[in-house]
Motif scaffolding. Structure first.
Motif, PDB file in Angstrom:
ATOM      1  N   GLY A 174       0.734  -1.162  -0.251  1.00 42.11           N
ATOM      2  CA  GLY A 174       0.255  -0.341  -0.326  1.00 42.11           C
ATOM      3  C   GLY A 174       0.893   1.405  -0.149  1.00 42.11           C
ATOM      4  O   GLY A 174       0.295   2.400  -0.287  1.00 42.11           O
ATOM      5  N   SER A 175       2.022   0.892   0.068  1.00 42.16           N
ATOM      6  CA  SER A 175       3.133   2.647   0.128  1.00 42.16           C
ATOM      7  C   SER A 175       3.240   2.975  -1.751  1.00 42.16           C
ATOM      8  O   SER A 175       3.522   1.895  -2.231  1.00 42.16           O
ATOM      9  CB  SER A 175       4.832   1.943   0.420  1.00 42.16           C
ATOM     10  N   VAL A 176       3.906   4.238  -1.796  1.00 43.59           N
ATOM     11  CA  VAL A 176       3.835   4.302  -2.649  1.00 43.59           C
ATOM     12  C   VAL A 176       5.774   3.859  -3.181  1.00 43.59           C
ATOM     13  O   VAL A 176       6.439   4.557  -2.505  1.00 43.59           O
ATOM     14  CB  VAL A 176       3.423   5.588  -2.770  1.00 43.59           C
ATOM     15  N   ALA A 177       5.468   4.312  -3.932  1.00 36.74           N
ATOM     16  CA  ALA A 177       7.197   4.172  -4.402  1.00 36.74           C
ATOM     17  C   ALA A 177       7.491   5.051  -6.065  1.00 36.74           C
ATOM     18  O   ALA A 177       5.970   5.071  -6.897  1.00 36.74           O
ATOM     19  CB  ALA A 177       7.625   2.045  -4.673  1.00 36.74           C
ATOM     20  N   LEU A 178       8.444   4.843  -6.326  1.00 36.56           N
ATOM     21  CA  LEU A 178       8.791   6.428  -7.153  1.00 36.56           C
ATOM     22  C   LEU A 178       9.461   5.436  -8.746  1.00 36.56           C
ATOM     23  O   LEU A 178      10.220   4.582  -7.981  1.00 36.56           O
ATOM     24  CB  LEU A 178       9.376   7.735  -7.049  1.00 36.56           C
ATOM     25  N   ILE A 179       9.321   5.493  -9.476  1.00 32.47           N
ATOM     26  CA  ILE A 179       9.700   5.058 -10.352  1.00 32.47           C
ATOM     27  C   ILE A 179      10.726   6.107 -11.274  1.00 32.47           C
ATOM     28  O   ILE A 179      10.369   7.812 -11.773  1.00 32.47           O
ATOM     29  CB  ILE A 179       8.627   4.521 -11.990  1.00 32.47           C
ATOM     30  N   LEU A 180      11.559   6.260 -11.392  1.00 30.70           N
ATOM     31  CA  LEU A 180      13.051   6.042 -11.472  1.00 30.70           C
ATOM     32  C   LEU A 180      12.753   6.961 -12.900  1.00 30.70           C
ATOM     33  O   LEU A 180      12.504   5.918 -13.850  1.00 30.70           O
ATOM     34  CB  LEU A 180      14.489   6.260 -10.854  1.00 30.70           C
ATOM     35  N   ASP A 181      13.259   7.961 -13.424  1.00 28.22           N
ATOM     36  CA  ASP A 181      13.697   8.291 -14.820  1.00 28.22           C
ATOM     37  C   ASP A 181      15.574   9.281 -14.776  1.00 28.22           C
ATOM     38  O   ASP A 181      16.055   9.663 -13.742  1.00 28.22           O
ATOM     39  CB  ASP A 181      13.103  10.135 -15.046  1.00 28.22           C
ATOM     40  N   ILE A 182      15.682   7.853 -16.161  1.00 27.47           N
ATOM     41  CA  ILE A 182      17.144   7.367 -15.648  1.00 27.47           C
ATOM     42  C   ILE A 182      17.953   8.991 -16.049  1.00 27.47           C
ATOM     43  O   ILE A 182      18.799   9.035 -16.022  1.00 27.47           O
ATOM     44  CB  ILE A 182      17.675   6.069 -16.456  1.00 27.47           C
ATOM     45  N   THR A 183      17.433   9.486 -17.281  1.00 29.76           N
ATOM     46  CA  THR A 183      18.203  10.212 -17.493  1.00 29.76           C
ATOM     47  C   THR A 183      18.229  11.330 -16.855  1.00 29.76           C
ATOM     48  O   THR A 183      18.939  12.380 -16.520  1.00 29.76           O
ATOM     49  CB  THR A 183      18.217  10.840 -19.704  1.00 29.76           C
ATOM     50  N   GLY A 184      16.831  11.650 -16.233  1.00 28.45           N
ATOM     51  CA  GLY A 184      16.147  12.839 -15.249  1.00 28.45           C
ATOM     52  C   GLY A 184      17.744  13.088 -14.099  1.00 28.45           C
ATOM     53  O   GLY A 184      17.923  13.542 -13.307  1.00 28.45           O
ATOM     54  N   LEU A 185      17.928  10.827 -13.926  1.00 22.57           N
ATOM     55  CA  LEU A 185      18.445  10.917 -12.720  1.00 22.57           C
ATOM     56  C   LEU A 185      20.357  11.205 -12.617  1.00 22.57           C
ATOM     57  O   LEU A 185      20.198  11.713 -11.825  1.00 22.57           O
ATOM     58  CB  LEU A 185      17.952   9.249 -12.483  1.00 22.57           C
ATOM     59  N   HIS A 186      20.449  11.586 -14.163  1.00 23.52           N
ATOM     60  CA  HIS A 186      21.815  11.479 -14.706  1.00 23.52           C
ATOM     61  C   HIS A 186      22.524  13.312 -14.326  1.00 23.52           C
ATOM     62  O   HIS A 186      22.908  13.542 -13.836  1.00 23.52           O
ATOM     63  CB  HIS A 186      21.839  10.677 -15.982  1.00 23.52           C
ATOM     64  N   ARG A 187      20.782  13.687 -14.711  1.00 23.53           N
ATOM     65  CA  ARG A 187      21.336  15.137 -14.683  1.00 23.53           C
ATOM     66  C   ARG A 187      21.420  16.270 -13.185  1.00 23.53           C
ATOM     67  O   ARG A 187      21.990  16.099 -12.978  1.00 23.53           O
ATOM     68  CB  ARG A 187      19.742  15.780 -15.788  1.00 23.53           C
ATOM     69  N   LEU A 188      20.250  15.213 -12.486  1.00 27.91           N
ATOM     70  CA  LEU A 188      20.128  15.340 -11.111  1.00 27.91           C
ATOM     71  C   LEU A 188      21.827  15.300 -10.642  1.00 27.91           C
ATOM     72  O   LEU A 188      22.174  16.037  -9.793  1.00 27.91           O
ATOM     73  CB  LEU A 188      18.734  14.657 -10.829  1.00 27.91           C
TER      74      LEU A 188
END
Lengths: 164, 714
Positions: free
Chosen positions: B673-687
């Motif tokens: 029932g908890s929320v998990a975030l789906i990662l955005d790979i290129t966004g993660l790299h930029r971050l």
């Protein structure tokens, strides 16, 4: 005679509004009850990275992902604790669902228009733009929050602005 | 009730009829046209005319009128079909669509276009059969003073089974079966516009109207069909002559009422009292009578009873609820499995049954959103025909796997890229007929559009048997454009060059393609849908462009990973492999950048805990697990603490109630029932890059917010 009285009474009642009263520390706040969707406990909040500290994260509200805002942090209260009494008020603003963390919910009050005084210019942390007024109720004072304005304001960073 | 209430019904029906018309026109074999198809086209034009007349859409009515007359000559064999005539017909069909759109938007249709098309049709009639379509009395351009349902002078009173009805005002009896009070009144009003209502009376089950009108029976039926079903209406001449040669069972007044007072009126035996179908068939070829009537009733029945129109919102809501159900079910499952000593077999059986049913339900619900690729492919015969015509090429289009299903939102978005690819293949791929002949290939080029399922993906291919891609020319062009290329590049890499912005190898810019805009957009669009494009090409034999798309955007195959105490989901399609990084494979670069060497390739390392500020994560690089992922054509090594497992997750939008989060593409709800975030790979790299920049002293003034903002915009 009594009939006109009744009519006047009904008219006055029509202008009365109901508010949900909640507490942040020792202060009492109120929001329009029509904005409130439900009240639930604080649990299972998934942190969101790189968000302002008062955004606690998101939670699952029956399949809907809802952001949770802690007003105590936003209003710079000294004591921020999460316990059995900590409550999340789920509100509906501009077609969005947002949960706000408060210390407790006390009751529902009906206020007539003359019980609501205009909010004075004050506060650095809480601009009077976000207040609909102050409700006076015998010896109590309720800070009536304009939850729409507050939650959609830029400083809450809850909404993507078109300008981006 | 107002007649405008029926506008929408008319528009929808007319649109379907036009789509049918186009399909039949394209299928028509010019040399030996199928009478059935010609009839179908004629009927479509005819029905639209009837409706247009009823609703007072004058221009539409008159265009269809001319068109219908011409079609009538065609199906009687008086007008010999040619390719250019079919083109004119197609053009007329487009014009009708435009007019329909105009009426739908409460506009007046384009008068000039109307006059032009009328003139074209008139000229065609004069040249080909020496007849004026409007009987020569009125000029086309001058709008006729008299309003709607004008009695149409049939170009030639055909010897039919109902010779008199059309010519003179005649009495006919319209029988309405099981029509409600309101509709009944409306219908009587409608009939009043077509002629003079002499008597009317009866009850709901069976209501009779006697009408004196010069309008043909099928026109009456066409008008009424916008209000009631065709089988609720029966029309016969008052003289006792049955309008239908098929000798329709005369409805006995009381019989239907007694037999089926409430049920749907299914006319006894053959539903043949359909004067329209019977008549048209009767004119064309009397023998095909029954067949035609059957074809029509089948078409109608198919359209009305086997599908319903539902708003996408409603479907999405159901999908959401079912997703919830699945989550609740897995929560329950977990609770039951944790209950100790309660080996109640009934409970366990119930749980497994619930699980199976819930999964089945989810599958069926997801299938509601799926629509067959036919929806996409059906527009290509037209595209190919027109493009080929413009380019002077001979093309045969073959479609395969039309029944392959794909999520509706994806089908809509795939149309534009696919159109572009098809045009490109026709323009650059397939050679002109002479060149083909010289190369020993058949003059007619072949273009195949195919769709098939493979795993959780759909594969759409555009295959041509043209010249194939020219490696040398691509490389030369790339150098010209200043792209970094070398002669040792693999074929695959060379083919991918055509997706570079501003890249076109066409020797000359044509009307169809070659401006170098587009292929990069095609690629971007397809990537935006979570898919990718592959090219296979053999010189002299042709090119295959393969689009691989996920079946749906609502469900994602994910890999759950753990960083600190937090759980994240990586799209499985992006994950290539995972490994434990060895110390000797890690290289520090320019300060705090790190690269990981994986099989002779140096990949930038992105530590998830750093990018997302996760507390309590493993910080020693060699203790973490490196997940090699691919995003936007580049590879990265993501450092995570643990791999948890693979699972299908329901994708939930974060922006519905919150905002876009850098490094995160969406969210999902886990079994607990908890929320998990789906990662955005290129966004993660930029971050992570933005964070590192922030840490550098000279950039210290720039705040993280600004940097993330920049990262978002890029």
């Amino acid at each position: 005679m009594s009939q006109t009285n009744d009519a006047a009474l009904a008219a006055a009642e029509a202008h009365n509004r109901e508010f949900l009263v909640f507490s942040l520390g020792d202060e009492e706040y109120a929001v329009d009850i029509l904005k409130v969707q439900e009240i639930r406990g604080y649990e299972n909040v998934t942190r969101i990275a790189n968000a302002p500290d008062f955004i606690k994260g998101v939670t699952n509200l029956r399949g809907v992902i809802v952001p949770i805002v802690d007003l105590r942090i936003k209003f710079h209260l000294d004591k921020v604790e999460y316990g059995g009494q900590t409550v999340v008020i789920v509100v509906n603003v501009e077609d969005r669902v947002v949960g706000i963390v408060v210390d407790g919910v006390s009751d529902v009050m009906t206020l007539s228009p003359d019980q609501i005084k205009p909010a004075p210019e004050f506060g650095v942390t809480l601009s009077s733009d976000f207040l609909s007024g102050l409700g006076s109720l015998e010896d109590r004072m309720l800070v009536i929050v304009d939850i729409d304005k507050l939650l959609t304001s830029d400083e809450m960073a809850l909404v993507d602005r078109v300008a981006e | 009730m107002d007649i405008t209430d029926f506008y929408d019904t008319f528009f929808e029906e007319a649109e379907e009829l036009l789509a049918d018309m186009e399909r039949y026109l394209l299928e028509l074999d010019v040399d030996a046209p199928d009478t059935e198809q010609l009839n179908a086209i004629f009927r479509a034009a005819h029905s639209i005319k009837g409706g247009a007349g009823t609703f007072g859409f004058d221009v539409l009515q008159r265009t269809t009128h001319l068109f219908e007359n011409l079609l009538d000559h065609t199906r009687k064999g008086e007008l010999k079909l040619r390719r250019d005539i079919v083109d004119i017909f197609l053009e007329t069909k487009d014009m009708l669509s435009d007019q329909l759109d105009a009426y739908r938007n409460s506009d007046e249709p384009d008068q000039e276009a109307f006059e032009r098309i009328c003139e074209t049709l008139q000229r065609l009639a004069l040249e080909e059969i020496g007849q004026d379509l409007e009987g020569g009395s009125t000029s086309v351009a001058a709008p006729k003073p008299q309003a709607k349902p004008e009695p149409e002078p049939k170009p030639e009173p055909v010897a039919s089974d109902e010779p008199d009805i059309e010519a003179d005002s005649n009495h006919c009896i319209v029988t309405l079966l099981n029509v409600g009070e309101k509709d009944r009144q409306l219908l009587v009003e409608e009939l009043g516009q077509l002629g003079e209502v002499i008597t009317h009376g009866g009850d709901e089950a069976c209501y009779e109207v006697t009408l004196a009108s010069s309008v043909g029976n099928d026109d009456i039926e066409a008008v009424m069909c916008f209000i009631v079903d065709a089988d609720q209406v029966q029309i016969r001449s008052a003289g006792g002559v049955s309008a239908s040669p098929a000798d329709a069972p005369e409805p006995e007044k009381k019989a239907p009422a007694q037999q089926q007072p409430t049920a749907q009126p299914t006319p006894p035996e053959a539903p043949s009292p359909k004067p329209a179908a019977a008549k048209s068939a009767g004119e064309a070829k009397p023998a095909g009578d029954a067949k035609s009537a059957k074809a029509k009733s089948k078409a109608k029945g198919g359209g009305e009873s086997t599908s319903i129109r539902v708003s996408v919102d409603k479907v999405d809501q159901i999908i959401n609820l079912v997703g919830e159900l699945i989550i609740t079910q897995s929560m329950l499952d977990q609770t039951v499995s944790e209950m100790e000593g309660v080996a109640d077999s009934a409970l366990l059986n119930g749980m497994s049954l619930l699980q199976r049913n819930a999964r089945d339900l989810q599958e069926s619900v997801m299938s509601i959103r799926m629509i067959p690729m036919d929806f996409v492919f059906s527009r290509f015969p037209r595209v190919v025909r027109e493009t080929a015509g413009k380019l002077g090429k001979e093309i045969e289009l073959v479609t395969e796997g039309e029944s392959t299903e794909l999520d509706k939102s994806l089908t809509e978005r795939i149309i534009d890229p696919l159109t572009h690819l098809v045009r490109n293949s026709l323009d650059h791929g397939i050679e002109p007929p002479d060149v083909r002949e010289a190369a020993g290939k058949p003059r007619t080029g072949k273009l195949i559009l195919s769709a098939k399922h493979q795993g959780g993906n759909i594969i759409i291919e555009v295959i041509d048997d043209g010249a194939g891609l020219n490696r040398d020319r691509l490389l030369a062009k790339a150098r010209e454009n200043g792209l970094p290329v070398s002669d040792t590049m693999s074929d695959d890499e060379v083919w991918q060059l055509i997706f570079a912005p501003g890249f076109s190898t066409a020797k000359e810019v044509t009307d169809v393609s070659g401006r170098g805009v587009g292929m990069d957009v095609v690629k971007r669009n397809i990537q935006g849908m979570g898919g990718h494009v592959l090219i296979m090409s053999t010189p002299g034999e042709g090119t295959t462009i393969r689009i691989v798309l996920p079946l749906t955007l609502a469900i994602l195959d994910g890999m759950s990973i753990k960083v600190g105490n937090e759980m994240f989901i990586l799209p499985l399609s992006a994950v290539l492999e995972s490994l434990q990084p060895a110390k000797e494979d890690l290289y520090a670069m320019a300060g705090d950048d790190v690269v990981l060497k994986v099989r002779d390739e140096y990949l930038p390392v992105v530590a998830v805990h750093e990018a997302l500020d996760v507390p309590n994560a493993k910080t020693t690089l060699t203790e973490t697990i490196a997940v090699i992922v691919q995003g936007e054509g580049r590879r990265y090594a993501l450092l995570v603490d643990d791999l948890v497992g693979q699972q299908q997750v329901v994708v939930k939008n974060l922006e519905t109630n919150y905002r876009k989060v850098p490094g995160v593409s969406a969210a999902t709800i886990l079994g607990d029932g908890s929320v998990a975030l789906i990662l955005d790979i290129t966004g993660l790299h930029r971050l992570s890059r933005a964070k590192k920049e922030k840490r550098r002293p000279e950039r210290g003034l720039q705040t993280l917010e600004v940097l993330t903002e920049n990262a978002l915009e890029n």
